[in-house]
Scaffold this motif. Structure first.
Motif, PDB file in Angstrom:
ATOM      1  N   GLU A  34       6.459   5.257   9.263  1.00  0.00           N
ATOM      2  CA  GLU A  34       4.697   5.535   9.076  1.00  0.00           C
ATOM      3  C   GLU A  34       4.707   3.875   8.564  1.00  0.00           C
ATOM      4  OE1 GLU A  34       3.439   8.887   6.638  1.00  0.00           O
ATOM      5  OE2 GLU A  34       5.011  10.727   8.219  1.00  0.00           O
ATOM      6  N   LEU A  35       5.056   3.331   7.596  1.00  0.00           N
ATOM      7  CA  LEU A  35       4.848   2.059   7.109  1.00  0.00           C
ATOM      8  C   LEU A  35       4.279   1.150   7.929  1.00  0.00           C
ATOM      9  CD1 LEU A  35       8.543   1.723   4.735  1.00  0.00           C
ATOM     10  CD2 LEU A  35       6.347   3.175   4.049  1.00  0.00           C
ATOM     11  N   GLY A  36       3.756   0.372   7.590  1.00  0.00           N
ATOM     12  CA  GLY A  36       2.739  -0.619   7.990  1.00  0.00           C
ATOM     13  C   GLY A  36       3.374  -2.238   7.167  1.00  0.00           C
ATOM     14  N   HIS A  37       2.874  -2.951   7.969  1.00  0.00           N
ATOM     15  CA  HIS A  37       2.888  -4.562   7.723  1.00  0.00           C
ATOM     16  C   HIS A  37       2.746  -4.697   6.163  1.00  0.00           C
ATOM     17  CE1 HIS A  37       2.948  -8.629   8.496  1.00  0.00           C
ATOM     18  NE2 HIS A  37       2.585  -8.818   7.635  1.00  0.00           N
ATOM     19  N   GLY A  38       3.796  -5.103   5.840  1.00  0.00           N
ATOM     20  CA  GLY A  38       3.786  -5.533   4.384  1.00  0.00           C
ATOM     21  C   GLY A  38       4.146  -4.493   3.466  1.00  0.00           C
ATOM     22  N   ASP A  39       4.221  -3.280   3.436  1.00  0.00           N
ATOM     23  CA  ASP A  39       4.614  -2.125   2.975  1.00  0.00           C
ATOM     24  C   ASP A  39       6.310  -2.042   2.870  1.00  0.00           C
ATOM     25  OD1 ASP A  39       2.236  -0.327   3.022  1.00  0.00           O
ATOM     26  OD2 ASP A  39       2.264   0.720   4.503  1.00  0.00           O
ATOM     27  N   VAL A  40       6.749  -1.555   1.451  1.00  0.00           N
ATOM     28  CA  VAL A  40       7.548  -2.164   1.913  1.00  0.00           C
ATOM     29  C   VAL A  40       8.705  -0.380   1.330  1.00  0.00           C
ATOM     30  CG1 VAL A  40       9.307  -1.953  -0.266  1.00  0.00           C
ATOM     31  CG2 VAL A  40       7.175  -3.744  -0.501  1.00  0.00           C
ATOM     32  N   LEU A  41       9.821  -0.812   2.248  1.00  0.00           N
ATOM     33  CA  LEU A  41      11.406   0.493   1.816  1.00  0.00           C
ATOM     34  C   LEU A  41      11.640  -0.014   1.433  1.00  0.00           C
ATOM     35  CD1 LEU A  41      12.897   0.612   5.963  1.00  0.00           C
ATOM     36  CD2 LEU A  41      13.380   2.096   3.842  1.00  0.00           C
ATOM     37  N   HIS A  42      12.323   0.455   0.229  1.00  0.00           N
ATOM     38  CA  HIS A  42      13.085   0.194  -1.057  1.00  0.00           C
ATOM     39  C   HIS A  42      13.728   1.496  -0.539  1.00  0.00           C
ATOM     40  CE1 HIS A  42      13.306   0.090  -4.945  1.00  0.00           C
ATOM     41  NE2 HIS A  42      14.385   0.594  -5.043  1.00  0.00           N
ATOM     42  N   VAL A  43      15.217   0.443  -0.952  1.00  0.00           N
ATOM     43  CA  VAL A  43      16.737   1.345  -0.825  1.00  0.00           C
ATOM     44  C   VAL A  43      17.465   0.862  -1.965  1.00  0.00           C
ATOM     45  CG1 VAL A  43      18.196   1.803   0.685  1.00  0.00           C
ATOM     46  CG2 VAL A  43      16.044   1.810   2.333  1.00  0.00           C
ATOM     47  N   GLU A  44      18.245   1.784  -2.558  1.00  0.00           N
ATOM     48  CA  GLU A  44      19.111   1.477  -3.226  1.00  0.00           C
ATOM     49  C   GLU A  44      20.469   1.851  -3.168  1.00  0.00           C
ATOM     50  OE1 GLU A  44      20.848   3.375  -7.984  1.00  0.00           O
ATOM     51  OE2 GLU A  44      18.221   3.742  -6.947  1.00  0.00           O
ATOM     52  N   THR A  45      21.777   1.314  -2.605  1.00  0.00           N
ATOM     53  CA  THR A  45      22.974   1.731  -1.594  1.00  0.00           C
ATOM     54  C   THR A  45      23.669   0.765  -3.186  1.00  0.00           C
ATOM     55  OG1 THR A  45      23.916   1.375  -0.546  1.00  0.00           O
ATOM     56  CG2 THR A  45      22.529  -0.274  -0.276  1.00  0.00           C
ATOM     57  N   GLU A  86      11.901  -3.563  10.419  1.00  0.00           N
ATOM     58  CA  GLU A  86      11.576  -5.075  12.187  1.00  0.00           C
ATOM     59  C   GLU A  86      10.847  -4.416  12.738  1.00  0.00           C
ATOM     60  OE1 GLU A  86      13.591  -7.426  15.395  1.00  0.00           O
ATOM     61  OE2 GLU A  86      14.844  -5.646  14.058  1.00  0.00           O
ATOM     62  N   LYS A  87      10.177  -2.843  13.114  1.00  0.00           N
ATOM     63  CA  LYS A  87       9.879  -2.378  13.747  1.00  0.00           C
ATOM     64  C   LYS A  87       8.626  -2.279  12.940  1.00  0.00           C
ATOM     65  CE  LYS A  87      13.075   0.150  16.198  1.00  0.00           C
ATOM     66  NZ  LYS A  87      13.769   1.446  16.624  1.00  0.00           N
ATOM     67  N   THR A  88       8.136  -1.111  11.743  1.00  0.00           N
ATOM     68  CA  THR A  88       7.072  -1.657  11.187  1.00  0.00           C
ATOM     69  C   THR A  88       6.662  -2.436   9.969  1.00  0.00           C
ATOM     70  OG1 THR A  88       7.862  -0.878   9.186  1.00  0.00           O
ATOM     71  CG2 THR A  88       8.045   0.842  10.888  1.00  0.00           C
ATOM     72  N   GLY A  89       7.142  -3.409  10.225  1.00  0.00           N
ATOM     73  CA  GLY A  89       6.270  -5.310   9.746  1.00  0.00           C
ATOM     74  C   GLY A  89       7.052  -4.729   8.317  1.00  0.00           C
ATOM     75  N   ALA A  90       7.792  -3.970   7.905  1.00  0.00           N
ATOM     76  CA  ALA A  90       7.491  -3.590   6.101  1.00  0.00           C
ATOM     77  C   ALA A  90       8.449  -4.643   5.322  1.00  0.00           C
ATOM     78  CB  ALA A  90       8.284  -2.415   6.172  1.00  0.00           C
ATOM     79  N   VAL A  91       8.735  -4.591   4.201  1.00  0.00           N
ATOM     80  CA  VAL A  91       9.541  -5.366   3.544  1.00  0.00           C
ATOM     81  C   VAL A  91      11.109  -4.843   3.086  1.00  0.00           C
ATOM     82  CG1 VAL A  91      10.346  -6.703   1.364  1.00  0.00           C
ATOM     83  CG2 VAL A  91       7.568  -7.094   2.550  1.00  0.00           C
ATOM     84  N   LEU A  92      12.107  -5.246   4.013  1.00  0.00           N
ATOM     85  CA  LEU A  92      13.079  -4.354   3.028  1.00  0.00           C
ATOM     86  C   LEU A  92      14.005  -4.738   1.736  1.00  0.00           C
ATOM     87  CD1 LEU A  92      15.491  -1.973   3.180  1.00  0.00           C
ATOM     88  CD2 LEU A  92      16.700  -4.058   5.099  1.00  0.00           C
ATOM     89  N   LEU A  93      13.349  -3.772   0.822  1.00  0.00           N
ATOM     90  CA  LEU A  93      14.592  -4.595  -0.902  1.00  0.00           C
ATOM     91  C   LEU A  93      15.723  -3.280  -1.170  1.00  0.00           C
ATOM     92  CD1 LEU A  93      11.753  -4.515  -3.747  1.00  0.00           C
ATOM     93  CD2 LEU A  93      14.299  -3.486  -3.932  1.00  0.00           C
ATOM     94  N   ARG A 124       0.847  -0.861  -0.415  1.00  0.00           N
ATOM     95  CA  ARG A 124       0.149   0.095   0.107  1.00  0.00           C
ATOM     96  C   ARG A 124       1.122   1.333  -0.282  1.00  0.00           C
ATOM     97  NH1 ARG A 124      -3.296  -1.380   5.385  1.00  0.00           N
ATOM     98  NH2 ARG A 124      -0.807  -1.864   5.891  1.00  0.00           N
ATOM     99  N   LYS A 125       2.087   1.168   0.455  1.00  0.00           N
ATOM    100  CA  LYS A 125       2.776   2.054   0.557  1.00  0.00           C
ATOM    101  C   LYS A 125       4.225   1.235   0.213  1.00  0.00           C
ATOM    102  CE  LYS A 125       0.395   4.531   4.229  1.00  0.00           C
ATOM    103  NZ  LYS A 125       0.696   5.384   5.949  1.00  0.00           N
ATOM    104  N   VAL A 126       5.236   2.665  -0.006  1.00  0.00           N
ATOM    105  CA  VAL A 126       5.941   2.985  -0.247  1.00  0.00           C
ATOM    106  C   VAL A 126       7.431   3.579  -0.285  1.00  0.00           C
ATOM    107  CG1 VAL A 126       8.288   2.305  -2.142  1.00  0.00           C
ATOM    108  CG2 VAL A 126       6.123   0.933  -2.643  1.00  0.00           C
ATOM    109  N   ALA A 127       8.410   3.455   1.337  1.00  0.00           N
ATOM    110  CA  ALA A 127       9.190   4.457   0.832  1.00  0.00           C
ATOM    111  C   ALA A 127      10.214   4.733   0.203  1.00  0.00           C
ATOM    112  CB  ALA A 127       9.674   4.663   2.386  1.00  0.00           C
ATOM    113  N   ILE A 128      11.094   5.170  -0.339  1.00  0.00           N
ATOM    114  CA  ILE A 128      11.975   5.628  -1.572  1.00  0.00           C
ATOM    115  C   ILE A 128      11.880   7.053  -1.305  1.00  0.00           C
ATOM    116  CG2 ILE A 128      10.256   5.930  -3.071  1.00  0.00           C
ATOM    117  CD1 ILE A 128      12.513   3.995  -4.511  1.00  0.00           C
TER     118      ILE A 128
END
Length: 416
Positions: A159-170, A189-196, A125-129
């Motif tokens: 602000e992410l929740g379970h199943g949302d995505v934390l998208h990090v390019e590094t 880990e705290k938010t239940g988001a997926v780290l991609l 539902r949400k992606v942080a990028i």
């Protein structure tokens, strides 16, 4: 025994191909031998190219198992049926990729096809990028149109929740600067988001995002995995077995599998990957060190470089790189082969590539030849003073001398 997992009604318990990890050996050795279990099929020392799109069923009727029979597994090393599912060259490549990345890996037709596969699987539902390769934002725009996906900057990842995505390019394209994977893993880990993690700019041996807490690792294999500027490829890797199975199914149905020629070329490239990437990273770091010292007035050629170069950006120049026990040195085992230059005027940046002999003026990165791109040519949001530099396998001193001659030519032209 041969079943047909290509059927639209393929049972959920069908076992899709996932190559096993190799025993603990050095990376260079693994990239030469992680596919040895497939060699019993052929006598070739160099793996052959298989161009067939379809494969014969067994001539023994007792071995023909209908797709509705879910009790048997599918062996990708012998049971190839149709190349949209598996093919010999793709199976071999994925065995090597699994050894390289440290998790079951799937090959796609391009990096963006792999990314589309990841977001199709996760459907957040949400992606942080924040920032990164502009093509990634094109993929996310498609999901915004289809699913009303909400995008947040990384500074709002909490602000992410379970199943949302934390998208990090590094490291981050086009600057070559690194981000703290462990930091974002703690947020996931705290938010239940997926780290991609998009690790394209620092493949093994330079970093291992899984060791820092990543859930999915993506690579544009077109770049360092391919390494010779002659193929398009994408890679997804995850240690979640259910995700791996679903990704394989989704790839089959969307037709985003990598072609046999591309898989064959990538297999060739992986044999030398550690040697290539290590050398490229070392050369880039030497160039960056020379440029930054000269730019800041503390080194050879400072008069010329100081008149042209306004800023140099690279992981080795980050403040955190000074801390020997800090996250950056823990995360990276080399600084990467890509960096960015900002020149003092737009026109200088536009003209410099045409004055160089060893750097080709082209987009992309990761190949054996050095490239320089006036970034405004391919990214409409790019600073017009920026040049992205991808360092190849030339001697770094030769590249330094080529850059210096280009800078001197710009100075001779006076006010541009």
């Amino acid at each position: 025994m041969q079943s047909n997992p290509l059927s639209e009604t393929a049972p959920a318990s069908t076992s899709f191909p996932q190559p096993s990890s190799t025993p603990s050996t050095s990376l260079c050795t693994s990239l030469l031998h992680a596919d040895s279990h497939l060699n019993h099929l052929f006598a070739d020392v160099a793996p052959p190219l298989h161009v067939s799109s379809t494969f014969q069923y067994s001539s023994d009727p007792s071995k023909l198992i209908p797709a509705t029979d879910a009790s048997l597994t599918f062996d990708p090393s012998t049971d190839h049926i149709y190349s949209r599912l598996t093919a010999p060259n793709g199976t071999r490549l994925e065995a090597l990729l699994t050894s390289l990345i440290g998790a079951p890996s799937l090959a796609y037709g391009s990096g963006l096809a792999a990314l589309f596969g990841a977001y199709t699987l996760l459907n957040p539902r949400k992606v942080a990028i924040t920032d990164g390769y502009h093509g990634v934002h094109g993929v996310l725009d498609i999901f915004k149109r289809l699913t009303h996906l909400e995008l947040l900057p990384l500074c709002r990842a909490d602000e992410l929740g379970h199943g949302d995505v934390l998208h990090v390019e590094t490291p981050l394209n086009p600057y070559g600067e690194a981000r703290n994977v462990a930091h974002y893993a703690s947020i996931a880990e705290k938010t239940g988001a997926v780290l991609l993690i998009d690790a394209t700019l620092a493949p093994p041996p330079l970093q291992d995002p899984f060791a820092q807490g990543a859930h999915i690792v993506m690579h544009s294999g077109t770049k360092y995995i391919g390494g010779h500027t002659d193929l398009l490829l994408g890679v997804l890797a995850t240690r979640n077995k259910d995700w791996s199975k679903q990704l394989a199914l989704d790839r089959m149905h969307t037709g985003s599998v990598a072609g046999s020629m591309e898989c064959w070329l990538a297999t060739r490239s992986l044999r030398t990957m550690e040697v290539r990437v290590t050398r490229q990273s070392e050369s880039a770091s030497a160039l960056v060190n020379w440029l930054e010292k000269a730019r800041s007035g503390d080194g050879p050629n400072k008069e010329v470089v100081g008149k042209v170069v306004a800023k140099v950006r690279h992981a080795s120049l980050q403040e955190e790189a000074k801390d020997k026990d800090g996250w950056l040195r823990q995360q990276m085992k080399g600084w990467g082969a890509l960096f960015a230059l900002n020149l003092k005027k737009d026109e200088m940046a536009k003209r410099l590539p045409s004055k160089l002999k060893l750097f080709m003026h082209a987009t992309s990165l990761g190949g054996v030849e050095s490239l320089m791109e006036w970034r405004a040519m391919s990214d409409e949001k790019a600073d017009p003073t920026m040049l992205r530099v991808s360092v190849g396998l030339e001697r770094w001193e030769d590249l330094r001398d080529d850059l210096l001659k280009g800078f001197e030519a710009l100075v001779e032209e006076g006010n541009l």
